[in-house]
Motif scaffolding. Structure first.
Motif, PDB file in Angstrom:
ATOM      1  N   GLY A   1       0.912  -1.257  -0.149  1.00  0.00           N
ATOM      2  CA  GLY A   1       0.109   0.013   0.068  1.00  0.00           C
ATOM      3  C   GLY A   1       0.970   1.337  -0.127  1.00  0.00           C
ATOM      4  O   GLY A   1       0.385   2.388  -0.261  1.00  0.00           O
ATOM      5  N   LEU A   2       2.161   1.204   0.165  1.00  0.00           N
ATOM      6  CA  LEU A   2       3.096   2.346   0.215  1.00  0.00           C
ATOM      7  C   LEU A   2       3.070   2.873  -1.268  1.00  0.00           C
ATOM      8  O   LEU A   2       3.406   2.047  -2.053  1.00  0.00           O
ATOM      9  CB  LEU A   2       4.389   1.912   0.778  1.00  0.00           C
ATOM     10  CG  LEU A   2       5.370   3.205   1.078  1.00  0.00           C
ATOM     11  CD1 LEU A   2       5.985   3.308   2.137  1.00  0.00           C
ATOM     12  CD2 LEU A   2       6.476   3.121  -0.075  1.00  0.00           C
ATOM     13  N   ARG A   3       3.149   4.207  -1.250  1.00  0.00           N
ATOM     14  CA  ARG A   3       3.108   4.911  -2.639  1.00  0.00           C
ATOM     15  C   ARG A   3       4.435   5.483  -2.788  1.00  0.00           C
ATOM     16  O   ARG A   3       4.948   5.886  -1.831  1.00  0.00           O
ATOM     17  CB  ARG A   3       1.954   6.121  -3.027  1.00  0.00           C
ATOM     18  CG  ARG A   3       0.673   5.567  -3.234  1.00  0.00           C
ATOM     19  CD  ARG A   3      -0.415   6.558  -2.620  1.00  0.00           C
ATOM     20  NE  ARG A   3      -0.598   6.833  -1.123  1.00  0.00           N
ATOM     21  CZ  ARG A   3      -1.420   7.427  -0.686  1.00  0.00           C
ATOM     22  NH1 ARG A   3      -2.297   8.008  -1.676  1.00  0.00           N
ATOM     23  NH2 ARG A   3      -1.542   7.494   0.467  1.00  0.00           N
ATOM     24  N   VAL A   4       4.952   5.213  -4.204  1.00  0.00           N
ATOM     25  CA  VAL A   4       6.406   5.894  -4.248  1.00  0.00           C
ATOM     26  C   VAL A   4       6.094   6.729  -5.615  1.00  0.00           C
ATOM     27  O   VAL A   4       5.670   6.443  -6.757  1.00  0.00           O
ATOM     28  CB  VAL A   4       7.242   4.807  -4.759  1.00  0.00           C
ATOM     29  CG1 VAL A   4       8.625   5.230  -5.181  1.00  0.00           C
ATOM     30  CG2 VAL A   4       7.416   3.573  -3.794  1.00  0.00           C
ATOM     31  N   ALA A   5       6.591   7.957  -5.142  1.00  0.00           N
ATOM     32  CA  ALA A   5       6.254   9.076  -6.143  1.00  0.00           C
ATOM     33  C   ALA A   5       7.688   9.804  -6.621  1.00  0.00           C
ATOM     34  O   ALA A   5       8.353  10.030  -5.695  1.00  0.00           O
ATOM     35  CB  ALA A   5       5.436  10.173  -5.819  1.00  0.00           C
ATOM     36  N   SER A   6       8.016  10.042  -7.928  1.00  0.00           N
ATOM     37  CA  SER A   6       9.176  10.682  -8.225  1.00  0.00           C
ATOM     38  C   SER A   6       9.023  11.689  -9.158  1.00  0.00           C
ATOM     39  O   SER A   6       7.942  11.753  -9.811  1.00  0.00           O
ATOM     40  CB  SER A   6      10.141   9.798  -8.482  1.00  0.00           C
ATOM     41  OG  SER A   6       9.953   9.193  -9.839  1.00  0.00           O
ATOM     42  N   GLN A   7       9.948  12.909  -9.294  1.00  0.00           N
ATOM     43  CA  GLN A   7      10.118  13.937 -10.221  1.00  0.00           C
ATOM     44  C   GLN A   7      11.347  14.021 -10.444  1.00  0.00           C
ATOM     45  O   GLN A   7      12.311  14.255  -9.586  1.00  0.00           O
ATOM     46  CB  GLN A   7       9.418  15.003  -9.815  1.00  0.00           C
ATOM     47  CG  GLN A   7       9.349  16.325 -10.432  1.00  0.00           C
ATOM     48  CD  GLN A   7       8.243  16.299 -11.232  1.00  0.00           C
ATOM     49  OE1 GLN A   7       7.235  16.230 -10.853  1.00  0.00           O
ATOM     50  NE2 GLN A   7       8.570  16.678 -12.654  1.00  0.00           N
ATOM     51  N   ASN A   8      11.658  13.889 -11.851  1.00  0.00           N
ATOM     52  CA  ASN A   8      13.131  14.067 -12.210  1.00  0.00           C
ATOM     53  C   ASN A   8      13.410  15.397 -12.279  1.00  0.00           C
ATOM     54  O   ASN A   8      12.657  16.269 -12.488  1.00  0.00           O
ATOM     55  CB  ASN A   8      13.306  13.213 -13.613  1.00  0.00           C
ATOM     56  CG  ASN A   8      14.756  12.488 -13.674  1.00  0.00           C
ATOM     57  OD1 ASN A   8      15.605  13.111 -12.835  1.00  0.00           O
ATOM     58  ND2 ASN A   8      15.174  11.731 -14.541  1.00  0.00           N
ATOM     59  N   LYS A   9      14.796  15.695 -11.992  1.00  0.00           N
ATOM     60  CA  LYS A   9      15.316  17.156 -11.938  1.00  0.00           C
ATOM     61  C   LYS A   9      16.798  17.075 -12.208  1.00  0.00           C
ATOM     62  O   LYS A   9      17.302  16.192 -11.627  1.00  0.00           O
ATOM     63  CB  LYS A   9      14.844  17.709 -10.684  1.00  0.00           C
ATOM     64  CG  LYS A   9      15.367  19.244 -10.524  1.00  0.00           C
ATOM     65  CD  LYS A   9      14.964  19.999  -9.308  1.00  0.00           C
ATOM     66  CE  LYS A   9      15.397  21.444  -9.088  1.00  0.00           C
ATOM     67  NZ  LYS A   9      15.150  22.424 -10.327  1.00  0.00           N
ATOM     68  N   PHE A  10      17.129  17.814 -13.236  1.00  0.00           N
ATOM     69  CA  PHE A  10      18.664  18.131 -13.296  1.00  0.00           C
ATOM     70  C   PHE A  10      19.379  18.267 -12.306  1.00  0.00           C
ATOM     71  O   PHE A  10      19.035  19.170 -11.325  1.00  0.00           O
ATOM     72  CB  PHE A  10      18.997  18.866 -14.670  1.00  0.00           C
ATOM     73  CG  PHE A  10      20.253  18.928 -14.917  1.00  0.00           C
ATOM     74  CD1 PHE A  10      20.888  17.897 -15.548  1.00  0.00           C
ATOM     75  CD2 PHE A  10      21.166  19.994 -14.381  1.00  0.00           C
ATOM     76  CE1 PHE A  10      22.381  18.070 -15.934  1.00  0.00           C
ATOM     77  CE2 PHE A  10      22.566  20.068 -14.815  1.00  0.00           C
ATOM     78  CZ  PHE A  10      23.130  19.162 -15.586  1.00  0.00           C
ATOM     79  N   GLY A  11      20.594  17.519 -12.018  1.00  0.00           N
ATOM     80  CA  GLY A  11      21.575  17.970 -11.041  1.00  0.00           C
ATOM     81  C   GLY A  11      22.095  16.731 -10.319  1.00  0.00           C
ATOM     82  O   GLY A  11      21.618  15.880 -10.465  1.00  0.00           O
ATOM     83  N   GLN A  12      23.127  16.873  -9.640  1.00  0.00           N
ATOM     84  CA  GLN A  12      23.788  15.704  -8.987  1.00  0.00           C
ATOM     85  C   GLN A  12      23.276  15.412  -7.489  1.00  0.00           C
ATOM     86  O   GLN A  12      23.681  14.265  -6.925  1.00  0.00           O
ATOM     87  CB  GLN A  12      25.207  15.850  -8.809  1.00  0.00           C
ATOM     88  CG  GLN A  12      25.698  16.921  -7.991  1.00  0.00           C
ATOM     89  CD  GLN A  12      27.330  17.115  -7.825  1.00  0.00           C
ATOM     90  OE1 GLN A  12      27.761  17.862  -8.595  1.00  0.00           O
ATOM     91  NE2 GLN A  12      27.946  16.517  -6.950  1.00  0.00           N
ATOM     92  N   PHE A  13      22.539  16.147  -6.985  1.00  0.00           N
ATOM     93  CA  PHE A  13      21.755  16.091  -5.757  1.00  0.00           C
ATOM     94  C   PHE A  13      20.341  15.866  -5.884  1.00  0.00           C
ATOM     95  O   PHE A  13      19.681  15.979  -6.819  1.00  0.00           O
ATOM     96  CB  PHE A  13      22.055  17.271  -4.705  1.00  0.00           C
ATOM     97  CG  PHE A  13      23.170  17.420  -4.232  1.00  0.00           C
ATOM     98  CD1 PHE A  13      23.815  16.952  -2.975  1.00  0.00           C
ATOM     99  CD2 PHE A  13      24.356  17.914  -5.042  1.00  0.00           C
ATOM    100  CE1 PHE A  13      24.890  17.105  -2.379  1.00  0.00           C
ATOM    101  CE2 PHE A  13      25.622  18.168  -4.344  1.00  0.00           C
ATOM    102  CZ  PHE A  13      25.796  17.655  -3.090  1.00  0.00           C
TER     103      PHE A  13
END
Length: 522
Positions: free
Chosen positions: A72-84
């Motif tokens: 039931g845990l949701r994993v959400a991501s947003q890509n963004k340029f950079g090394q951090f």
């Protein structure tokens, strides 16, 4: 040496473009080379075609990707340029869920976050581990959300997710750590009552008045009487109810979605919490019940800010009315209305972008020199909301201050000017886009939206909704808001404070004026 360097640069040009191109464009005479009349907007013949970064499908590349694990845990991501990257776990848990528990548990958990865990013996070990990846950690709680976050190099993602899982699901909660937290909480409560800025205390009071004894009206800061009541057993009981995977989101910005999902499956899918199996049946699902009312705190503010240039003694008034949930369509018009009201301190500097043309500046601070502050705030939750105005002035002018606030509320019901509305919408969009340039802000936005709605509205979608707000929308939501009972918070010398009934009468009138008071003796 200089001649040698010049020859090396010339030879590199010959190698790159060929001897013919070098001879044609290497200058010559007093003219502009071989093509003195060539337009600057035309490509130079013989030069390789430049390759530019593509912006095709920009909205698609900015899309937030969401995956739900088997537990039931949701994993959400947003890509963004950079090394951090910034990665964290957000939990649908906060002070509003403490109905069956002593208030202050969320405050304690915030202070105890990233202390010793099953894998790490102390907070110092955690910080040293993060230092290897240039990382920092933080935990923040609000009335409805608890957020554990880490910013670090993207190549340390495996370590970061492992550490997050350990900090959230396997805290040791040692007796000495709980005792240190009690000391920290007592100090924070003392500081809250002494600091010159009363806004955090007034926010507590206005919520207590608006939602008396329920959900978001419960105290966000631990009451002093509850500090010694909260122990490991109480914390485990609370965590067992509210820290289930179905109430969590693992959010990340600046990393690939597949990598984040892989780490989540490795460290969060089958992880068993230290407090045992979750008991979701005990979760409090109460809806916020707006009650309205008044909370007063008589307090001597004369010595709050001492020194060579002390702040004068002030009385602080905050008046609020019920707005709407952030899940409703009216949330965007309310956000525009809040931006239209704006405001700030009497010594705020800046141009139109800093709110100098908002109503609380033009109608209040610019006209009443004795007012030190007039600011609008909008607090919104999943089942209710509160739009309020905070004003500060000399205690002898509290009555006039209250009347100025009530008149501003009544004037909201009028049709806003075309330029005023356009400025508020532009300012709101500008603030939204500028804030979302920051990676931690994007992380919080992704996590909160996915936690509350299961999806995320992208910035261009929100900007389109803001652009569609009309003057009639502002009138409609204001009329709806003015039908609610007011909530009032007052702090300081309140000798001249009007009664709650008089404030309610003013907000029900056509001009917002308080009922006249006649005194036989002054």
């Amino acid at each position: 040496m200089a001649t040698h360097m010049s020859r090396c640069r010339s030879w590199s040009r010959v190698q790159r473009y060929g001897i013919a191109a070098y001879r044609e464009y290497s200058g010559g005479g007093g003219g502009g080379g071989r093509y003195p009349n060539l337009s600057l907007s035309s490509p130079l013949p013989g030069i390789p075609t430049p390759l530019f970064a593509s912006v095709e499908d920009a909205h698609g590349k900015c899309e937030t990707r969401i995956t739900t694990l088997d537990n039931g845990l949701r994993v959400a991501s947003q890509n963004k340029f950079g090394q951090f990257c910034t990665v964290g776990i957000l939990v649908n848990s906060g002070s509003r869920h403490e109905t069956k528990y002593p208030s202050g548990i969320a405050h304690f958990l915030e202070k105890l976050a990233f202390s010793s865990t099953a894998q790490y013996g102390s907070r110092d070990e955690i910080l040293l581990t993060l230092e290897k990846h240039g990382g920092i950690c933080d935990c923040q709680t609000s009335r409805d959300t608890t957020m554990y976050a880490i910013s670090a190099e993207a190549r340390g993602l495996d370590t970061v997710v492992s550490l997050l899982s350990d900090a959230v699901l396997h805290p040791r909660l040692l007796d000495e750590e709980i005792e240190m937290t009690r000391m920290a909480v007592r100090f924070e409560l003392e500081d809250l009552n002494m600091r010159p800025d009363p806004e955090p205390l007034l926010t507590e009071m206005i919520h207590a008045a608006a939602y008396r004894g329920n959900t978001v009206g419960l105290p966000r800061f631990c009451p002093i009487d509850n500090v010694d009541q909260i122990d490991k057993a109480v914390l485990h009981s609370y965590l067992r109810s509210y820290y289930g995977p179905e109430r969590m989101v693992l959010a990340g910005v600046g990393i690939e979605h597949e990598q984040l999902v892989e780490c989540a499956q490795k460290y969060l899918l089958n992880a068993r919490p230290v407090w045992g199996d979750a008991t979701p049946a005990t979760v409090d699902l109460s809806l916020a019940q707006y009650t309205g009312g008044i909370v007063k705190m008589e307090k001597d503010m004369s010595d709050v800010s001492l020194g060579p240039t002390p702040i004068p003694e002030l009385a602080h008034i905050m008046i609020g009315l019920e707005s709407c949930s952030f899940l409703e369509d009216d949330f965007i018009p309310f956000a525009v209305l809040n931006m239209m009201m704006g405001g700030g301190g009497s010594f705020s500097a800046g141009g139109p972008g800093k709110g100098m043309f908002t109503r609380l500046y033009l109608n209040v601070l610019n006209r009443h020199h004795w007012m030190y502050n007039a600011t609008a705030y909008h607090h919104s939750y999943e089942d209710s909301g509160l739009l309020c105005i905070h004003a500060s002035a000399d205690p002898r002018q509290v009555r006039e201050t209250v009347e100025i606030i009530t008149r501003e509320f009544i004037q909201m019901a009028g049709t806003p000017g075309e330029m005023e509305l356009a400025r508020a919408k532009t300012q709101l969009k500008s603030m939204l886009m500028m804030n979302l340039e920051s990676r931690p802000v994007i992380f919080e936005d992704v996590g909160r939206q996915v936690l509350s709605t299961g999806k995320r509205k992208l910035p261009h979608e929100l900007c389109a909704l803001i652009s569609n707000v009309t003057a009639s929308d502002i009138k409609r939501v204001t009329a709806k808001m003015l039908r609610s009972k007011p909530a009032v918070a007052a702090l300081g010398d309140l000798t001249e404070l009007p009664s709650f009934e008089h404030i309610q009468t003013a907000l029900s009138s056509k001009d917002g004026r308080l009922p006249r008071m006649y005194r036989l003796f002054r």
